[in-house]
Structure formats: C-alpha cells, structure tokens
Design an enzyme around this catalytic site. Structure first.
Site, mmCIF file in Angstrom:
data_model
loop_
_atom_site.group_PDB
_atom_site.id
_atom_site.type_symbol
_atom_site.label_atom_id
_atom_site.label_comp_id
_atom_site.label_asym_id
_atom_site.label_seq_id
_atom_site.Cartn_x
_atom_site.Cartn_y
_atom_site.Cartn_z
ATOM 1 N N GLY A 280 10.717 55.733 -73.912
ATOM 2 C CA GLY A 280 10.036 57.023 -73.750
ATOM 3 C C GLY A 280 11.065 58.035 -73.314
ATOM 4 O O GLY A 280 11.590 58.830 -74.093
ATOM 5 N N ARG A 317 8.082 65.185 -60.770
ATOM 6 C CA ARG A 317 9.116 64.180 -60.502
ATOM 7 C C ARG A 317 9.887 64.419 -59.188
ATOM 8 O O ARG A 317 10.111 63.463 -58.434
ATOM 9 C CB ARG A 317 10.085 64.063 -61.677
ATOM 10 N N CYS A 346 0.063 75.224 -52.620
ATOM 11 C CA CYS A 346 -0.087 75.161 -51.163
ATOM 12 C C CYS A 346 0.159 73.742 -50.650
ATOM 13 O O CYS A 346 -0.756 73.070 -50.152
ATOM 14 C CB CYS A 346 -1.476 75.646 -50.775
ATOM 15 N N TYR A 375 7.755 62.805 -68.754
ATOM 16 C CA TYR A 375 6.961 62.771 -67.522
ATOM 17 C C TYR A 375 6.933 64.154 -66.861
ATOM 18 O O TYR A 375 6.920 64.264 -65.628
ATOM 19 C CB TYR A 375 7.466 61.660 -66.583
HETATM 20 N N1 PLP Z 1 6.578 50.492 -72.008
HETATM 21 C C1 PLP Z 1 5.758 50.299 -70.968
HETATM 22 C C2 PLP Z 1 4.871 49.109 -70.957
HETATM 23 C C3 PLP Z 1 5.752 51.204 -69.897
HETATM 24 O O1 PLP Z 1 4.938 50.996 -68.854
HETATM 25 C C4 PLP Z 1 6.617 52.315 -69.935
HETATM 26 C C5 PLP Z 1 6.659 53.284 -68.823
HETATM 27 O O2 PLP Z 1 5.986 53.242 -67.853
HETATM 28 C C6 PLP Z 1 7.440 52.503 -71.063
HETATM 29 C C7 PLP Z 1 7.410 51.561 -72.072
HETATM 30 C C8 PLP Z 1 8.374 53.674 -71.192
HETATM 31 O O3 PLP Z 1 9.291 53.728 -70.196
HETATM 32 P P1 PLP Z 1 10.527 54.711 -70.299
HETATM 33 O O4 PLP Z 1 9.990 56.080 -70.470
HETATM 34 O O5 PLP Z 1 11.255 54.549 -69.033
HETATM 35 O O6 PLP Z 1 11.339 54.287 -71.478
#
Ligand code: PLP
Length: 417
Positions: A280, A317, A346, A375
């Site tokens: 991700g 974050r 706030c 995120y």
């Molecule tokens: N796969 C699973 C099962 C996850 O829970 C997550 C993130 O929480 C990801 C993939 C993606 O993680 P990242 O954005 O760190 O690659």
C-alpha cells in the site's frame, strides 16, 4: 532513487509535483488539498513488478492506503490486483473495474454480509484469520452453493521493528492464526466441503525498512507450506507475503527492494509457488502531498505556532504514530525558523510538526506536507465539522480533480432533520 522528494521538487524556489506548480494548483482548487503524482504510483508498481519477475506473481495494491476510485482505476490499468479488508473496499475495487479474480480479502472481522458479497463477486481468495471465520465462510458458501478459496493467514511471531500500532505479526497481535494451532485448523478444514485451502498469507506490519523481518516471515511461511503439503493440502500453492514495505519519510532509508527481491529469490526456489504481495504505502506514500494554507503565525512565550487550515482530521499520522512528515513551503523563502505546525482542531494532539526547523513562513503561505499519499485521506475525518479536502491527480503537466471538496451541506446530508 527512493527519496521522498523525488516527485515533488523545487524549480526556482517554487515547489512542483511532476510538471505542475503547487502554488497554482492551490490557487485553482483551494486548500486543504491532497495532490498525487501519477508517475510515482506507476513507477513504484513497475519497480515491484520487475523485482518479482522471476516468479509467477500478482501485486495486489492495498486499497486501505489510498482508496480513491481514480487511483484504483490507474493501478488496475497498470496490472494490479487489489488487497481489500471490507465490503466497502470490495465495492470500490469492482467499481474501479478490477477483475474479481485479482481481489484478495483479509481482515479479522468479516461479517456475514461481507462474506456473501465476496462470494457473489467471485474474489480470488479470502485471507482467513481464525477458525470461526473459516467455519462461517464454509457455512455461507454451502448455502450459496459455492466453493470459497481460502488462504490461512499465519501469525509468524516476527518482530518487524516498526511502530507498535502497525506491528501485526507478533503473537500478542489480533491478526493471523498461530503456528501451533495450524494442525488443528487444517484437520477442521479437511471436514469442510465448501472451502478449499489454496494459499498461505503472512503480513507482519507496516513501514518496515529492514529486509530481515521479511526474510524471517517468508522462511517461516515456507516451512508451514511444506507442512501443509505433508498434511495433504496439495492445492495450497499460493504464498501471499503481505505488504509493509517501508518508505522514506525523512533522512532514513526506505526498504531496499532489490535486496528484498534477492532474499525472496533465494528463499523461494520452487517456481510453481504463485506469489502475491500487498503493498500500500510503498506505492501511494510518496505519491501524495497535503497542501495547507497558513492562517496565522502565533508567537507564544516559548514557541512560534504556524496555524494552518488542515490538521489531524486530515492527516492523523503525526499524532497517532508520532510519525515524521516533511513540511515544505510551496514558495521557498530565505531563512529558517523553529516552529510548531498545528491545525484548527480543539485537541492538543492536533499537529503536523513540533519544534521543527522549516523554511521561514508567513501568514498566507501555502505549505506542502510531503509523503502524505498513504493513510492520509484514507483516514481523514470530519471532526469539528470540517468538510473533507479535495483531491487532485497530476500527470506530467496536466491535473484533474478526482474528489470534490465537501461542502457544509455535505456535512449534514445524511442526518435526519
Ligand atoms: N496487507 C494487509 C493484510 C494489511 O493489513 C496491510 C496494512 O495494514 C497491508 C497489506 C498494506 O500495508 P502497507 O501499506 O504497509 O504496505
């Protein structure tokens, strides 16, 4: 190669995303505004795809990191499948044109309705996190006269060396099934007629920059695959190594993908194993910036506060994970100063940076919070009744709005008066 500034660079003291001036974009669309580089998304995908080229594989972009349908469409045209964790994410992926056989579905709390949706859609596989979940999938599949392909998500009890909120592969975490329980689970699956065990899944956490935890998790998963074969599970030929590939936010390193690929190549000799990864952040993180305008510069006893029109409600974050996000003035001024960059919410936890040396800033300046593509918008809220920001996708010298800015009417649109 993997610098967080690669796709957001200065030209004559003006910050650009690819070939588009961020000051101009902020003028045109207003702030707060998320801006994404198409090139970064595509380059990161290509890099990972090449790294896995000696194995049959599928890259499932992790929808949760940035789920705008236009981003999903772009990633699916590049060749991505999708990693989803809810019915809503299945819906998004299908709406973006992703083929069902490229969708894998994880998550500890899959509801009956979500499982039904996944089976109706015909997804590639469920990544299962407990025996009761597998039993539920089996019962629903029986009722729907379907066979559900499943992978067991194992909890390999590996230390990922990342923030404890995003560590998922330790035995005290809620995720996955412990290695000790596996024989029991496999025996139970043998008595189920509507689930077929076709794979194994590991995901040990997020923002992991060392190769070693991935190596350890991969080796443990391979051991488990061998055991499963020995137990008669010969259809279990897919190994899903999860996501978690760390990126650069500051001066630190990102995960070295070439090194990671070598480790995986060395570990996985059997070319009949079909590999899946679920990146991700690695794809979306450095692809995005959050533009925000300085409302006030407030001098207090011991501090200078730069108060901007965005905050923890749009990018949580820094306060949730104590994460560093680089802050750049979109129009560079001479000199530097130490400030707190804070939002309008706030809460004292509403900050982007504390005691940070940044380029000199004045009221009205536009700031870019870099590495905000993962995120960021995906975790944004309307807290304090601030409408959600707009999103813009840049491609070379062109740009387009991919999400409208919310209005005050939107804020109460679902409420019954
Ligand atoms: N796969 C699973 C099962 C996850 O829970 C997550 C993130 O929480 C990801 C993939 C993606 O993680 P990242 O954005 O760190 O690659």
């Amino acid at each position: 190669m993997n610098s967080f500034r690669e796709y957001f660079t200065y030209r004559n003291d003006k910050l650009y995303c690819e070939d588009v001036s961020l000051e101009e974009i902020a003028e045109e669309y207003g702030t707060p505004l998320y801006v994404y580089s198409s090139k970064c998304f595509n380059d990161k995908f290509t890099q990972l795809d090449k790294a896995l080229s000696s194995h049959p594989h599928l890259i499932c972009y992790s929808v949760k990191s940035n789920s705008n349908i236009n981003i999903l469409r772009m990633m699916q045209s590049a060749g991505c499948g999708m990693d989803v964790v809810s019915g809503g994410e299945i819906y998004r992926a299908i709406a973006a044109g992703v083929q069902p056989e490229k969708i894998v579905y994880a998550g500890v709390g899959k509801t009956t309705a979500e499982i039904e949706l996944a089976l109706t859609t015909g997804i590639r596989m469920f990544n299962c996190e407990s025996l009761p979940e597998i039993e539920r999938i089996n019962a629903i599949a029986q009722r729907m006269k379907k066979t559900a392909r499943i992978a067991i998500r194992v909890n390999p009890d590996v230390e990922a060396n990342t923030h404890h909120y995003i560590t998922t592969g330790k035995k005290e975490n809620k995720f996955g099934i412990s290695m000790q329980l596996l024989p029991h689970i496999v025996n139970a699956i043998k008595n189920m007629s509507y689930v077929q065990l076709t794979g194994l899944h590991v995901h040990i956490g997020s923002q992991i920059t060392d190769v070693e935890p991935f190596e350890e998790a991969c080796n443990r998963a391979l051991e488990v695959m061998n055991k499963l074969k020995a137990m008669g599970m010969d259809k279990c030929t897919t190994l899903n190594l999860g996501g978690g590939f760390g990126i650069q936010y500051n001066d630190g390193n990102s995960l070295d993908i070439d090194k990671w690929a070598k480790v995986i190549d060395n570990a996985i000799k059997d070319k009949n194993i079909f590999l899946i990864i679920e990146p991700g952040r690695y794809i979306s993180g450095n692809s995005g910036a959050l533009l925000t305008r300085v409302q006030y510069k407030k001098k207090a006893d011991t501090k200078t506060f730069i108060i901007v029109d965005s905050g923890m409600h749009h990018l949580i974050r820094p306060t949730l994970y104590q994460a560093y996000q680089h802050i750049a003035n979109v129009t560079l001024r001479e000199g530097e100063e130490i400030v707190d960059v804070v939002g309008p919410i706030c809460e004292s936890g509403d900050f982007f940076a504390k005691d940070r040396k940044i380029s000199y800033t004045q009221q009205g300046d536009c700031l870019a919070v870099l590495s905000a593509g993962a995120y960021g918008m995906a975790m944004a809220s309307r807290y304090n009744s601030h409408p959600l920001p707009a999103e813009v996708l840049v491609d070379g010298c062109t740009h387009r709005l991919i999400r409208n800015r919310e209005s005050y009417e939107d804020l109460i649109a679902r409420e019954r008066v």
